[in-house]
Scaffold this motif. Sequence first.
Motif, short mmCIF file in Angstrom:
data_model
loop_
_atom_site.label_atom_id
_atom_site.label_comp_id
_atom_site.label_asym_id
_atom_site.label_seq_id
_atom_site.Cartn_x
_atom_site.Cartn_y
_atom_site.Cartn_z
N UNK A 64 -12.52 27.48 -13.97
CA UNK A 64 -10.63 26.72 -13.94
C UNK A 64 -10.63 25.46 -13.35
N UNK A 65 -11.62 24.33 -12.33
CA UNK A 65 -11.68 23.43 -12.05
C UNK A 65 -11.45 22.15 -13.02
N UNK A 66 -11.42 22.66 -14.33
CA UNK A 66 -11.35 21.29 -15.53
C UNK A 66 -9.96 21.19 -15.75
N UNK A 67 -9.49 20.98 -17.24
CA UNK A 67 -8.46 21.65 -17.74
C UNK A 67 -8.72 21.82 -18.76
N UNK A 68 -8.74 22.72 -19.39
CA UNK A 68 -9.14 22.92 -20.63
C UNK A 68 -8.41 22.80 -21.97
N UNK A 102 -16.46 19.04 -12.95
CA UNK A 102 -15.31 19.21 -12.20
C UNK A 102 -15.70 18.56 -11.09
N UNK A 112 -15.22 14.68 -11.13
CA UNK A 112 -13.25 15.11 -11.68
C UNK A 112 -12.45 14.70 -10.11
#
Lengths: 256, 270
Positions: free
Chosen positions: A82-86, A149, A152
């Motif tokens: 869940x580190x990046x925005x889906x 991730x 980012x």
Amino acid sequence: MSYVEVKGVAKAYGKRTIIENINVSVAKGQFISIVGASGCGKSTFLRLLLAQELPTHGEIHIDGAPMAQEPGRDHGIVFQRYSVFPHMTVIDNLVAAIAFDTNFWGRLSRARRTEERTKARKTLDRIGLGHVAGQYPADLSGGMLQRLAIAQALASDPKILLLDEPFGALDPGTKIVMHDFLQELRDETGMTVFMITHDLEEAFKLGDRVWAFDKPVWDEEDPEKNAATITYDFDARDDGIPFQTLRERTNVLQAR
Amino acid sequence: MRWINRRPGPVLATVLAALPFLAVLGIYMIGSEMRLAVNPSDKLLPAPTTILSTAERLLTEPDRRSGEILFWLDTWASLRRLLIGVLIASSLALVMGILIGMLPYMRAPFAPFVAVFSMVPPLAVLPILFIMLGLGEVSKVALIVIGIAPFLIRDMSQRVIDLPREQFIKAQTLGASSMAIGLNVILPQVLPRLIGAVRLSLGPAWLFLIAAEAIAADQGLGYRIFLVRRYLAMDVILTYVVWITLLAYLLDFALRQISKRAFPWDGESL
């Protein structure tokens, strides 16, 4: 000299103390691996470093700044999941690192966005994600997701990078590729890194120091009773054998 | 082979999908036939041909008094009430849901209030609405809003709370303000959820609309049904019921398509 200063830190939830008595200082550019059994406060310590939670006692200072009260741009974070925005494409996930900070709305002007996309495109090409720039995270493999991730997190130019079991869910082959990737980035940026891992080999391979979190006293009746702390602070340079390298000047040509 | 592993092919699937509809139609036709055989002037189960000719008359012939085709007038009046009500309710739910879900200072006062308010039976307050807002359009729209907004608000705030905490932390480390997080992280991710919730609340929305129209209105699909009920005009009622069902289904279908197109990153949904 010391870049991250942790002084007398303890964290308790109600009556239960999770970690206590943590005093460490970390030089700029050091890579700290954090190991330890489950329930020994590794993640709690990471949350304190991240300022997601505040310590019950003690202080944490990064680069001499006053103690952070909430997560901010000084902290870069990569979770296991869940580190990046889906809902953002790969490239927009990178652009978000710039956009979120620009103003109150977290939005870039049209011209600025095009400009940042061009920059992000180059970064993606460099880290081998150029071919999936327009895709959504759901279409990416685990290794690619973590690559994104990390990129980012670094795109906002944090002072410290925190990795919470970043490669825990990857297969062994991908893990090794990711190690190389991380080491390359580190050589490039000189980033100060804290990484939690359950993989001792990984801890010693990547880290300059390995901290072991453990409870100095275990209560047999109640394993949750005592607090944990950093029980060992290994020097892990050269795979953990720093003093076995040849130190004398010799005139003999060395194999290395 | 186990039954859980057997799948119908595309043709068989279509036939199976049509089967229940045909069955209902068949049962109706048999029942109608039997009653009409006993009493040709029976009004309870008119023959399908009667319904079709009635439908044709309703759809094309203007009213003798006003010169307008009442069917389309009713449709437009009802759809307008429904859409305005649903639009107000969903906008309210989007704003309130996000605020309650993301800000503890909004959650503390509003979450318990919405939870209690959602238990008020909307039809029980309909008389209050009629008294306070009059018998016009406002009270009907208000009933729909009161009927579905609490459910939508609660669903939205829960969806926000369900978002992984990691995303909120990550956004903060990228320097996002609370507003930036709400706008760029939460809003786009709960929008498809909102469409899903609105689809589920379309049924109740129609229920409240027709209830309000049945009690006090001078046009609308619900009004017409309850008007012709006095003359046992089953052919008219059935035409209207089929039409309402079709409208409701088309709305649902349209929302699903919008959701699919607008949010390609979102997974499949029914």
